[in-house]
Design a protein around this motif. Structure first.
Motif, short mmCIF file in Angstrom:
data_model
loop_
_atom_site.label_atom_id
_atom_site.label_comp_id
_atom_site.label_asym_id
_atom_site.label_seq_id
_atom_site.Cartn_x
_atom_site.Cartn_y
_atom_site.Cartn_z
N PRO A 343 0.81 -1.22 0.00
CA PRO A 343 0.00 0.00 0.00
C PRO A 343 0.85 1.27 0.00
N TYR A 344 0.54 2.20 -0.92
CA TYR A 344 1.22 3.48 -1.00
C TYR A 344 0.19 4.60 -0.84
N GLY A 345 0.61 5.72 -0.29
CA GLY A 345 -0.24 6.90 -0.26
C GLY A 345 -0.33 7.48 -1.66
N ASP A 346 -1.54 7.70 -2.16
CA ASP A 346 -1.66 8.18 -3.53
C ASP A 346 -1.17 9.61 -3.69
N ARG A 347 -1.07 10.36 -2.60
CA ARG A 347 -0.57 11.73 -2.67
C ARG A 347 0.92 11.80 -2.38
N SER A 348 1.35 11.07 -1.36
CA SER A 348 2.75 11.19 -0.92
C SER A 348 3.68 10.25 -1.67
N GLY A 349 3.14 9.11 -2.13
CA GLY A 349 3.96 8.13 -2.82
C GLY A 349 4.83 7.30 -1.91
N VAL A 350 4.56 7.31 -0.60
CA VAL A 350 5.35 6.49 0.33
C VAL A 350 4.50 5.33 0.82
N VAL A 351 5.18 4.29 1.33
CA VAL A 351 4.49 3.11 1.82
C VAL A 351 3.70 3.48 3.08
N ILE A 352 2.45 3.07 3.09
CA ILE A 352 1.54 3.36 4.20
C ILE A 352 1.75 2.35 5.33
N GLU A 353 1.66 2.83 6.56
CA GLU A 353 1.78 1.95 7.72
C GLU A 353 0.45 1.83 8.44
N PRO A 354 0.00 0.60 8.76
CA PRO A 354 -1.08 0.47 9.74
C PRO A 354 -0.51 0.94 11.08
N TRP A 355 -1.14 1.92 11.69
CA TRP A 355 -0.56 2.55 12.89
C TRP A 355 -1.64 2.75 13.93
N LEU A 356 -1.30 2.49 15.17
CA LEU A 356 -2.25 2.59 16.27
C LEU A 356 -2.32 4.03 16.76
N LEU A 357 -3.54 4.56 16.78
CA LEU A 357 -3.67 5.97 17.09
C LEU A 357 -5.05 6.25 17.69
N ASP A 358 -5.11 7.25 18.58
CA ASP A 358 -6.40 7.74 19.06
C ASP A 358 -7.06 8.54 17.93
N GLN A 359 -8.23 8.10 17.52
CA GLN A 359 -8.92 8.75 16.41
C GLN A 359 -10.41 8.78 16.69
N TRP A 360 -11.13 9.59 15.89
CA TRP A 360 -12.58 9.63 15.96
C TRP A 360 -13.14 8.65 14.93
N PHE A 361 -14.15 7.89 15.36
CA PHE A 361 -14.76 6.87 14.50
C PHE A 361 -16.27 7.03 14.47
N VAL A 362 -16.86 6.72 13.30
CA VAL A 362 -18.31 6.62 13.16
C VAL A 362 -18.69 5.15 13.27
N ASP A 363 -19.73 4.87 14.03
CA ASP A 363 -20.22 3.49 14.15
C ASP A 363 -21.01 3.15 12.88
N ALA A 364 -20.25 2.82 11.84
CA ALA A 364 -20.85 2.60 10.52
C ALA A 364 -21.76 1.38 10.49
N LYS A 365 -21.49 0.39 11.32
CA LYS A 365 -22.31 -0.83 11.31
C LYS A 365 -23.77 -0.52 11.65
N VAL A 366 -23.99 0.37 12.62
CA VAL A 366 -25.36 0.74 12.99
C VAL A 366 -26.01 1.53 11.86
N LEU A 367 -25.29 2.52 11.31
CA LEU A 367 -25.85 3.35 10.24
C LEU A 367 -26.10 2.55 8.97
N ALA A 368 -25.32 1.49 8.77
CA ALA A 368 -25.43 0.71 7.53
C ALA A 368 -26.72 -0.09 7.46
N LYS A 369 -27.34 -0.39 8.60
CA LYS A 369 -28.51 -1.28 8.60
C LYS A 369 -29.63 -0.72 7.72
N ASP A 370 -29.99 0.55 7.93
CA ASP A 370 -31.06 1.16 7.13
C ASP A 370 -30.64 1.31 5.67
#
Length: 881
Positions: A343-370
């Motif tokens: 995986p590369y960043g399409d803007r930066s052109g560098v290899v992307i890292e899966p990285w552990l970070l505090d982030q904001w998330f949407v509970d998409a599973k609940v919204l996906a039901k409807d």
């Protein structure tokens, strides 16, 4: 008088300015009309028009222009996306040339600079869309960072958070170590590469000399291993589950766990688990309650959680050092070549890292039901239907949506933190301070979250935020839900699905009734366009060269549902010739004094040829409207093309020449009126696809009260004439059959033939008698009649309807010379056919060759075989002589 030639460059800008200044694109002209709405997929404000944009917006414009002609209150809502990362990079590159970084300016000054750039350069793509002929309601143009849309974004975030559907969590994200931000899956470019698989031996704790061998493509991540997984049913490791291995270099004891993720058939069947640096491993870690240890910093260098001698090394330097150290320890089992996707960043052109970070998330599973149910129930329909499967597959396996980005340009997250990191999500800082005071019991200093929202978050609100929501505007009531979304298949997950979720949650209705998914625009060989291949086609250059109508018509003609568009300059040139054909037909009509008559009644014409062309026009209009309504754009283009070039230009124009040159004034008058009326119908039916040339001819042919784009779509129901159609279609088939024989037999153009009809019905003979002069002139026949006796020796026969058409060849061609010519052609063709047959029967070639190359070769083989069949048919005709 019309100019001799049509020059798009002299016409298109002038016409577009007339359209726009007249207000013809505006919605809301009549409350009594039914509404028809499309929201434009907002292009990036940094963008320039590419072929994908050109196809997408051409198809939208066809729908809008067609529905506008149906009398509907049409809104094509335009706008652009703030494109967080892309725009920030553009401005930062400008600053880099000045020796500045965004940190030198500070956040507020940097954002001011981005707004300045947007004001100066951000309108490029909307100007280019105008060149294409896009009839958007430009007075309503929106921007995802404008005040109204920002208000909508803030409301959605706050409300989702208060209902528990947005939350903060420590999870893995796609981390770009150059841009220092999380990015979406869509911004990740997966590249196929030849890499390596390193096999390491991990010592089993308490069992001297025993090891578990694990394979890895990323040795640097082993520093963060917290387990080794084996399949629960893998008997080789049953006695080891629950025991530990000692992680080499680090010296940490980590458990051996049983999990279905491990594949007994792959490698040793044992898998190292690094929950902090691999998405699959993160899930295994959760299931098996493994520790999560992050060993990379924001630059993707080794951090303080690794042994001291490796700290600070870049990830790839660390990889080399670890492999060398493992080899020195005698724990490197083997190295294998390994084809892999990186995986590369399409803007930066560098290899992307899966990285552990505090982030904001949407509970998409609940919204996906409807959103899933809405498509299952048919409230939203995909065209082609097959794309619903892709939608369901993703929605039913949806993961939490990371919506925070570590950049400055974008909607800053409305969250503030207390001294202990507790978040307060409110509309304003004052409300957040009040919430903090209530929480802590005293007035407390709070700090705003520096992150901004994923660009797709604001885009997800586009169908209703652009109409003024969250305010209760008349536009929301009138134009939501929208009628159709036209977009590419690559953003079904990232945009279409999210609009469905947000629309249903906040508006209680689907955002669009239909979703039309178009395919990719590829080059003529079926290959994806890319700068590295040098096969990128610039739509603006093509418009400069051939005109917008030719470009639009080409893409429409190729827009087969579910099939990629193969584009070539020669094809566009061919449709430029179609534009020229239309222009020349108008000049022919003008030269023969064909002027539209206000009181012309197409149902009152008497001449068979005129009743025939009126019926053909009705048939073509019906085909086009059925095709557009079914999103079969290529069929609409085909129907317009074949009627205009075939029925009208090739046949009707030729059929009318004797009338215009004759002495019957009544016939002339009727034919002039008919030709003018039918040509008007051509302009009307082609206008949604070819707006410029049709508008120019509409206003030039005669004085009109309004532009063609505001005319009613033709309603020609009931004008079909079966009797006239049967007669004139027979004439067309007969002339075509004779012309085919002439071509196959290589008969000189000047040679006049004799034609006999054998076994012809009385009706057919009457048609021959009525249309004899036309048939003789257009098929180069000197004599024609019924044949009651035997077929003359040396004749060629072909069948039209129930009758056999007999063409005596004695004295017309040299049979032996013609047979020799045909055999020579066959001798040239056969080796080519054999070559392609062998190649396409070779399984090795089929396995390795790109799909586009195989398709191209199959197409070539089919063409060669068709050519061979024609030669065989001609030889068979000769055999009868």
């Amino acid at each position: 008088m019309l100019d001799k030639n049509y020059t798009p460059a002299d016409v298109e800008q002038r016409i577009y300015e007339q359209w726009e200044k007249s207000g013809a694109f505006a919605c809301g002209k009549s409350e009594a009309q039914d509404a028809y709405t499309i929201v434009i997929p907002p292009p990036n404000v940094t963008g320039s028009l590419h072929m994908g944009h050109a196809l997408n917006n051409t198809l939208q414009d066809i729908l809008i222009r067609y529905n506008r002609m149906l009398g509907k209150d049409t809104l094509w809502q335009p706008g652009t996306d703030h494109a967080g990362i892309a725009t920030q990079m553009v401005v930062e590159r400008q600053m880099e040339a000045e020796g500045l970084t965004r940190h030198d300016l500070g956040r507020d000054k940097f954002i001011e600079r981005v707004w300045d750039w947007k004001a100066e350069s951000g309108g490029t793509i909307t100007r280019q869309l105008r060149r294409l002929g896009a009839s958007c309601d430009w007075d309503r143009e929106r921007f995802t960072m404008d005040e109204g849309l920002s208000k909508a974004v803030q409301k959605v975030f706050v409300e989702l958070h208060k209902s528990g559907l947005i939350y903060r969590d420590k999870r893995l994200v796609n981390w770009d170590p150059l841009l220092h931000t999380a990015i979406s899956d869509l911004e990740v470019e997966n590249r196929d590469q030849n890499g390596k698989m390193w096999y390491f031996k991990y010592p089993i704790e308490g069992r001297e000399g025993e090891f578990i061998t694990v394979g890895t493509t990323r040795p640097e991540t082993m520093l963060g291993d917290t387990g080794v997984a084996v399949h629960p049913d893998d008997e080789r490791y049953t006695d080891l589950v629950g025991k530990n291995v000692i992680l080499p270099i680090v010296g940490r004891a980590i458990p051996i766990v049983a999990d279905d993720y491990a594949d007994p058939e792959k490698g040793s069947g044992a898998v190292k688990i690094t929950p902090a640096h691999d998405f699959n491993d993160f899930e295994v870690g959760k299931r098996c309650k493994l520790e999560v240890i992050n060993v990379l910093d924001h630059n993707a260098a080794i951090n303080e959680n690794a042994p001291a001698h490796l700290q600070g090394l870049d990830r790839f330097e660390a990889r080399d050092a670890i492999v060398k150290e493992m080899e020195g320890l005698g724990l490197l089992d083997k190295i294998e070549e390994n084809p892999m996707t990186v995986p590369y960043g399409d803007r930066s052109g560098v290899v992307i890292e899966p990285w552990l970070l505090d982030q904001w998330f949407v509970d998409a599973k609940v919204l996906a039901k409807d959103a899933i149910k809405a498509v299952e129930d048919g409230r939203t329909t995909f065209h082609p239907k097959q794309y619903e499967n892709l939608y369901f597959e993703w929605m039913r396996n949806i993961q939490p949506w990371c919506v925070s980005r570590q950049i400055w340009w974008g909607h800053q997250i409305p969250a503030w933190y207390g001294p202990d990191g507790h978040p307060f999500v409110e509309y304003t800082e004052e409300e957040a301070k009040a919430a903090a005071e209530k929480h802590y019991g005293v007035a407390t200093d709070i700090t705003r979250d520096p992150d901004v929202l994923d660009t797709w978050f604001s885009s997800a609100l586009w169908p209703f935020s652009t109409l003024g929501w969250p305010d209760d505007t008349p536009e929301v009531k009138r134009y939501y839900p929208t009628d159709c979304l036209v977009t590419g298949f690559d953003i079904i997950f990232f945009w279409v699905a999210r609009m469905m979720m947000m629309g249903l949650h906040f508006m209680d209705e689907v955002p669009f009734k239909d979703v039309y998914i178009h395919a990719l625009v590829r080059d003529e060989k079926g290959q994806k366009m890319s700068k590295s291949k040098g096969n990128v086609m610039d739509p603006l250059e093509l418009i400069d060269q051939f005109g917008s109508d030719a470009v639009r018509f080409t893409m429409t003609s190729q827009a087969v549902q579910g099939r990629d568009v193969k584009l070539s300059v020669s094809r566009i040139e061919g449709y430029r010739n179609f534009v020229t054909k239309i222009w020349n037909a108008a000049r022919f009509a003008e030269m023969n004094e064909c002027k539209p008559l206000a009181d012309f009644d197409p149902s009152s014409v008497k001449l068979t040829v005129n009743r025939w062309i009126i019926g053909k026009a009705a048939e073509a209009v019906g085909k086009i409207e059925t095709a557009i309504q079914g999103y079969r754009f290529n069929e609409a283009a085909d129907a317009g093309y074949h009627f205009t070039w075939g029925s009208f230009c090739d046949w009707y124009v030729e059929f009318t020449k004797p009338i215009f040159n004759g002495e019957d004034e009544d016939a002339k008058a009727e034919t002039r009126a008919t030709m003018a009326w039918v040509f008007d119908q051509i302009l009307l039916m082609l206008h949604p696809i070819m707006p410029y040339v049709t508008e120019e001819l509409w206003t030039q042919i005669t004085e009109r009260n309004s532009m063609i784009m505001l005319q009613d779509w033709p309603n020609l129901s009931g004008l079909e004439n079966a009797e006239a159609e049967a007669e004139m279609d027979w004439v067309v088939r007969l002339i075509s059959a004779v012309r085919t024989v002439r071509s196959e037999m290589n008969i000189p153009p000047k040679s006049q033939l004799t034609l006999r009809l054998k076994d012809a019905s009385a009706e057919t003979l009457a048609r021959l008698d009525t249309n004899r002069d036309l048939i003789h002139r257009l098929a180069r026949i000197e004599d024609s009649s019924a044949l009651d006796g035997e077929v003359e020796k040396g004749s060629v026969s072909t069948v039209v309807g129930e009758a056999t058409v007999v063409l005596p060849m004695t004295g017309v061609i040299d049979v032996d010379a013609e047979r020799a010519r045909l055999n020579k052609e066959i001798k040239k063709l056969d080796p080519e056919i054999t070559k392609y047959d062998k190649k396409l029967s070779n399984q090795g070639f089929l396995a390795k060759a790109p799909e586009a190359v195989v398709a191209e070769q199959r197409e070539r083989l089919e063409g060669l075989k068709a050519e061979r069949a024609k030669l065989d048919e001609a030889l068979a005709r000769l055999a009868d002589l």
